[in-house]
Design an enzyme around this catalytic site. Structure first.
Site, PDB file in Angstrom:
ATOM      1  N   HIS A  51     -43.630  49.303 -69.315  1.00  0.00           N
ATOM      2  CA  HIS A  51     -44.913  49.243 -68.601  1.00  0.00           C
ATOM      3  C   HIS A  51     -46.056  48.951 -69.582  1.00  0.00           C
ATOM      4  CE1 HIS A  51     -48.333  50.810 -66.165  1.00  0.00           C
ATOM      5  NE2 HIS A  51     -47.585  50.347 -65.176  1.00  0.00           N
ATOM      6  N   SER A  88     -31.198  50.760 -58.017  1.00  0.00           N
ATOM      7  CA  SER A  88     -32.639  50.546 -57.899  1.00  0.00           C
ATOM      8  C   SER A  88     -33.009  49.996 -56.533  1.00  0.00           C
ATOM      9  CB  SER A  88     -33.077  49.576 -58.998  1.00  0.00           C
ATOM     10  OG  SER A  88     -34.331  49.025 -58.690  1.00  0.00           O
TER      11      SER A  88
END
Ligand SMILES: *Cc1c(COP(=O)(O)O)cnc(C)c1O
Length: 405
Positions: free
Chosen positions: A140, A338
């Site tokens: 991130h 996911s």
């Protein structure tokens, strides 16, 4: 162009805080319109990790109360207007979800996943003052800000074919800086691809640098990974020293929040103002007691089994989306644990309608629980038309080129 300016101007005027009080009925009506607009968009918000399938309106009365969790969750404080009893239960539950033992895990409810990352990496720097931060290129963007704040060198390592950190590349980078130790960020659920770094093998690779601190950024994907149909160790049971999770993503909350956790023995007590009457190892002083209470309510209403069932359903929606997108030749990719499905970037109109974020030639959807199979099918219909239009455009382009020639 003119209409846009007028609309913006109209909104500015209608929101202006003036010298005197506004008409309270008009102000409330304004907010109610805003809420209706948000609710109307909800079924088409397919591209973001916030689970919108929550409703805390039963608890509306809470908006008349100040809830401030000053200091540590397990410490009393002088003001005693806190929700720490709820917060401790949230932490106990999430410590287990993260592969830890509640008694051995320190934690608190943060303002966001990013605060949890800052907490974990700060802990890493205090343990290993000379160590760089290692993370994957897909980590991130907030990790870069944190490295800057903490004045730590940041080493970004390429991803392998599974889009997680390439452990060999990580080992090579760590060997190059051997002796300084390593503060490793393993991402469980990268923001764009939903890829999952293999925490145990990354930790093992990083160890060639010397001592390590292993931080797991599980902001987006940790909770879903716990309930994947196969065993996936990603947290304290995989060697994590600290873990960050976002509260407003999979759990769902009307206010952004998160959970910071770390192995208790690593957390030092900081000086706290005597007047707070609390011990405080958090990065904050005042913290949202509301967020802690809402997380507790959201988790308590489901229980562990309810959460698991919800995630299994969501994983099925993600698998469905992956199949449909493959049929449409949109080249989908998804980590099997996911909810994120990346695929070929559609037209700007489709991305805007379905709130799909893009990165280069890619877009993604995230099958959080408010995303239904029907919504995925509707998106796919739009994509089919989008393909038709794109093919037509290409053909007419080719025709024009021929006629010009
Ligand atoms: C969303 C996200 C973050 C940031 O979390 P916030 O709660 O938005 O601060 C950090 N890391 C990853 C992998 C994320 O997906």
């Amino acid at each position: 162009m003119t209409t846009e300016v007028t609309t913006t101007e109209a909104i500015r005027v209608s929101l202006e805080i003036g010298e005197g009080p506004c008409d309270p009925t008009a102000a409330a009506a304004h907010v109610h319109d805003f809420i209706s607009h948000m609710r109307a968009e909800e079924p088409r918000i397919l591209g973001f990790p916030g689970n919108l399938a929550f409703d805390f309106s039963d608890l509306a009365g809470i908006l008349g109360v100040l809830l401030n969790n000053v200091g540590d969750a397990d410490s009393p404080d002088a003001s005693d207007i806190n929700t720490k009893a709820y917060e401790r239960e949230v932490l106990r539950f999430l410590a287990r979800i993260s592969g830890g033992e509640p008694e051995d895990t320190y934690g608190y409810v943060t303002g966001s996943g990013t605060e949890g990352n800052l907490f974990g990496l700060h802990l890493g720097r205090r343990r290993l003052p000379d160590a760089p931060i290692y993370c994957s290129e897909a980590a991130h963007y907030g990790i870069q800000k944190i490295a800057d704040l903490l004045r730590m060198e940041l080493v970004q390592v390429p991803c392998g074919s599974d889009r997680g950190i390439d452990a060999d590349a990580l080992r090579a980078e760590c060997r190059r800086r051997r002796g300084r130790g390593a503060v490793l960020v393993a991402t469980v659920g990268t923001t764009m691809h939903g890829a999952i770094d293999d925490v145990a093998s990354c930790a093992e690779a990083a160890a060639v640098a010397g001592a390590t601190h292993i931080h797991v950024d599980a902001a987006s994907g940790g909770i879903a990974a716990t309930f994947a149909p196969f065993r996936l160790r990603w947290g304290f049971d995989a060697g994590a020293d600290s873990v960050a999770i976002s509260g407003h993503k999979l759990i769902g909350s009307p206010v952004p929040c998160g959970i910071a956790m770390a192995r208790r023995e690593l957390v030092a007590a900081w000086p706290a103002g005597e007047y707070t009457g609390a011990t405080d190892s958090t990065l904050s002083c005042s913290r949202s007691g509301l967020a802690a209470l809402l997380l507790w309510y959201g988790l308590c209403r489901r229980g562990r089994r309810g959460l698991e069932a919800e995630i299994r359903r969501a994983l099925e929606v993600a698998a469905h989306a992956e199949r449909r997108l493959a049929e449409l030749a949109r080249h989908p990719w998804r980590h099997p644990a996911s909810l994120t499905v990346v695929f070929d970037r559609p037209s700007a109109a489709v991305c805007a309608k379905w709130h799909l974020p893009t990165e280069g030639g890619l877009a993604h959807l995230i099958a959080v629980p408010h995303v239904t199979t029907e919504a995925v099918d509707d998106l796919c219909r739009d994509l089919e038309e989008d393909t038709d239009n794109a093919t037509r455009r290409r053909r007419s382009h080719a025709r024009n080129a021929r006629s010009l020639a």
